[in-house]
Design an enzyme around this catalytic site. Sequence first.
Site, short mmCIF file in Angstrom:
data_model
loop_
_atom_site.label_atom_id
_atom_site.label_comp_id
_atom_site.label_asym_id
_atom_site.label_seq_id
_atom_site.Cartn_x
_atom_site.Cartn_y
_atom_site.Cartn_z
N GLY A 111 14.45 -29.44 -16.97
CA GLY A 111 14.78 -28.12 -16.46
C GLY A 111 13.80 -27.62 -15.44
O GLY A 111 14.12 -26.77 -14.64
N ASP A 117 9.17 -37.13 -28.27
CA ASP A 117 7.89 -36.57 -27.87
C ASP A 117 6.93 -37.67 -27.46
O ASP A 117 6.87 -38.72 -28.12
CB ASP A 117 7.33 -35.83 -29.09
CG ASP A 117 6.28 -34.85 -28.70
OD1 ASP A 117 6.45 -33.65 -28.98
OD2 ASP A 117 5.27 -35.27 -28.09
N SER A 148 -3.29 -30.46 -11.72
CA SER A 148 -3.21 -29.03 -11.43
C SER A 148 -4.42 -28.58 -10.62
O SER A 148 -5.51 -29.16 -10.72
CB SER A 148 -3.18 -28.27 -12.75
OG SER A 148 -3.32 -26.91 -12.51
N TYR A 180 -6.60 -25.09 -21.82
CA TYR A 180 -5.56 -25.71 -21.00
C TYR A 180 -6.19 -26.43 -19.81
O TYR A 180 -5.88 -27.60 -19.52
CB TYR A 180 -4.54 -24.67 -20.54
CG TYR A 180 -3.69 -25.16 -19.39
CD1 TYR A 180 -3.00 -26.36 -19.48
CD2 TYR A 180 -3.61 -24.44 -18.20
CE1 TYR A 180 -2.25 -26.83 -18.41
CE2 TYR A 180 -2.86 -24.91 -17.12
CZ TYR A 180 -2.19 -26.11 -17.24
OH TYR A 180 -1.47 -26.59 -16.17
N LYS A 235 -6.39 -30.66 -18.51
CA LYS A 235 -6.04 -31.27 -17.22
C LYS A 235 -7.21 -32.09 -16.68
O LYS A 235 -7.04 -33.19 -16.17
CB LYS A 235 -5.68 -30.18 -16.20
CG LYS A 235 -4.32 -29.58 -16.42
CD LYS A 235 -3.20 -30.52 -15.95
CE LYS A 235 -1.84 -29.91 -16.21
NZ LYS A 235 -0.71 -30.73 -15.85
N ASN A 247 1.51 -23.48 -8.06
CA ASN A 247 2.50 -22.40 -8.23
C ASN A 247 3.87 -22.76 -7.65
O ASN A 247 4.30 -22.18 -6.66
CB ASN A 247 1.99 -21.12 -7.57
CG ASN A 247 0.74 -20.60 -8.24
OD1 ASN A 247 -0.37 -20.93 -7.84
ND2 ASN A 247 0.91 -19.81 -9.28
N ASN A 263 5.27 -16.56 -15.54
CA ASN A 263 4.93 -16.75 -14.13
C ASN A 263 5.54 -15.64 -13.26
O ASN A 263 6.56 -15.03 -13.61
CB ASN A 263 5.40 -18.12 -13.63
CG ASN A 263 4.57 -19.24 -14.25
OD1 ASN A 263 5.10 -20.13 -14.88
ND2 ASN A 263 3.26 -19.17 -14.09
N LEU A 264 4.90 -15.41 -12.13
CA LEU A 264 5.22 -14.25 -11.30
C LEU A 264 6.67 -14.20 -10.81
O LEU A 264 7.36 -13.20 -10.99
CB LEU A 264 4.26 -14.23 -10.10
CG LEU A 264 4.47 -13.07 -9.13
CD1 LEU A 264 4.16 -11.74 -9.79
CD2 LEU A 264 3.60 -13.26 -7.88
N ARG A 319 -2.26 -16.75 -4.24
CA ARG A 319 -1.89 -18.09 -4.72
C ARG A 319 -1.11 -18.82 -3.63
O ARG A 319 -0.57 -18.21 -2.73
CB ARG A 319 -0.98 -17.99 -5.97
CG ARG A 319 -1.61 -17.36 -7.17
CD ARG A 319 -2.61 -18.29 -7.83
NE ARG A 319 -3.21 -17.67 -9.00
CZ ARG A 319 -4.28 -16.88 -8.97
NH1 ARG A 319 -4.87 -16.59 -7.82
NH2 ARG A 319 -4.77 -16.36 -10.08
C1 UD1 Z 1 -0.60 -19.66 -14.24
C2 UD1 Z 1 -1.66 -20.10 -15.21
C3 UD1 Z 1 -2.06 -21.52 -14.88
C4 UD1 Z 1 -0.83 -22.44 -14.90
C5 UD1 Z 1 0.23 -21.89 -13.94
C6 UD1 Z 1 1.50 -22.71 -14.09
C7 UD1 Z 1 -3.07 -18.30 -16.05
C8 UD1 Z 1 -4.32 -17.53 -15.86
N1 UD1 Z 1 -2.81 -19.23 -15.11
O1 UD1 Z 1 -1.12 -19.70 -12.91
O2 UD1 Z 1 -3.00 -21.97 -15.79
O3 UD1 Z 1 -1.17 -23.73 -14.49
O4 UD1 Z 1 0.53 -20.54 -14.27
O5 UD1 Z 1 2.46 -22.29 -13.18
O6 UD1 Z 1 -2.33 -18.12 -16.99
N2 UD1 Z 1 1.02 -11.95 -11.98
C9 UD1 Z 1 1.17 -10.59 -12.11
N3 UD1 Z 1 2.06 -10.12 -13.05
C10 UD1 Z 1 2.81 -10.95 -13.82
C11 UD1 Z 1 2.67 -12.36 -13.65
C12 UD1 Z 1 1.76 -12.82 -12.73
O7 UD1 Z 1 0.50 -9.80 -11.43
O8 UD1 Z 1 3.59 -10.47 -14.66
C13 UD1 Z 1 0.06 -12.46 -10.98
C14 UD1 Z 1 -1.07 -13.24 -11.63
O9 UD1 Z 1 -2.17 -12.41 -11.90
C15 UD1 Z 1 -1.39 -14.27 -10.53
C16 UD1 Z 1 -0.08 -14.43 -9.78
O10 UD1 Z 1 0.75 -13.35 -10.14
O11 UD1 Z 1 -2.32 -13.72 -9.65
C17 UD1 Z 1 0.60 -15.73 -10.14
O12 UD1 Z 1 0.71 -15.77 -11.55
P1 UD1 Z 1 1.40 -16.97 -12.31
O13 UD1 Z 1 2.76 -17.19 -11.78
O14 UD1 Z 1 1.26 -16.70 -13.78
O15 UD1 Z 1 0.56 -18.23 -11.88
P2 UD1 Z 1 -1.03 -18.46 -11.98
O16 UD1 Z 1 -1.72 -17.33 -12.62
O17 UD1 Z 1 -1.50 -18.82 -10.64
#
Ligand code: UD1
Length: 351
Positions: A13, A62, A128, A153, A157, A182, A202-203, A234
Amino acid sequence: MEPQKILITWWLGYIWSHTAALFAQSGYEVVLLDNLSNTHKDQVLSSLKILTWKDLTFYEGDVRDYDFLDKVFEQEKPDGVIHFAAKKAVWESCHDPFLYYDNNINGTITLLEIMDKYQVKNLIFSSSATVYDAEKNVPPFTETDRLNTTNPYWTTKLVMEFLLKDMSQHKGFNVICLRYFNPIWAHHSWLLGENPKGIPTNLVPYLLKVAKKEIEKITIFWDNYPTPDGTCIRDYIHIEDLAQAHLQSYDYLLKKVEKEQITEEGNLAPAFEIFNIWTGNGKSVKEMLNIAETVVWEEINNEIGERRDGDVAVSVANPIKAKQILWWEPQKSIVEAVEDAWNFYSANKGA
Ligand code: UD1
């Protein structure tokens, strides 16, 4: 020449389904293996069938399960493996480090044991950017930059990379580690994409769920970082560019192994390489919010919150080595990636 058979491990997925589609479309025989901890199997397999015109062989199990892997290798006799290692949430790894050591490290060791047993030596490893020391290195990071870890985590890696390097040196494995971070997970066909079970962390998927009014608002994790708009930067990348990097890496590995020098002892010198697979262009959280608002044509409800544990201000890496050696370059813009994610999400909502 017989087509190469590739075994792809874990996490249907997400990235591996895109990679599976691309390998199958490029003439490889593809065997899939997933423990289904985070995915919607039927939806993904039927999408893969439409995209590739093939029924890809699928095993549910697994990578930590030696007997299960043994049977798969005995049955399939793959030529190489693409290993998308495991769990990836920092907070969860701090909460349960054993789970992460077990999933990620033990899973990799078991896989390597079986590969060694069946003399399958070619491996592409999904590493990563978390391995870089984001405090001490100056972005964009290069492959030779200083490494560090600050949570279980990230430790896994790093350990897996070291472990693979040892296995290359001492057991003749040919390994390419791809460092990325990302991905935005949607295929342009809208057939494959990110559809996690539960609330995303994730964002981009979070932004899209808020846009769909499934979640009330997004919290931007702090806006006082030392970046132009105060939010974290990022290097987001379209999943298809990432899948393409796996394909070009594997092709490169095969060519390299073919041409490899014989060592003094008469053995083949194994290959071990690391590549950054990034765009080199970072975007801040606020910039991503703006892009998402442009794509969905409306404002996305947001608030500024506290910083999230484990976040670093800037994580951007230099992809020049991949360009020079693999001839790989990202083809898709960040706007296209968010558009594809939005289209996938709109077409598959609730699936
Ligand atoms: C995160 C993980 C990383 C993992 C990656 C996988 C953490 C600290 N990092 O990376 O270990 O390998 O995902 O894809 O958990 N953000 C917000 N609000 C939200 C979600 C995210 O502001 O609700 C911001 C975060 O602070 C970050 C950015 O968006 O600055 C990207 O976040 P995210 O998509 O979670 O990725 P990473 O933090 O880079």
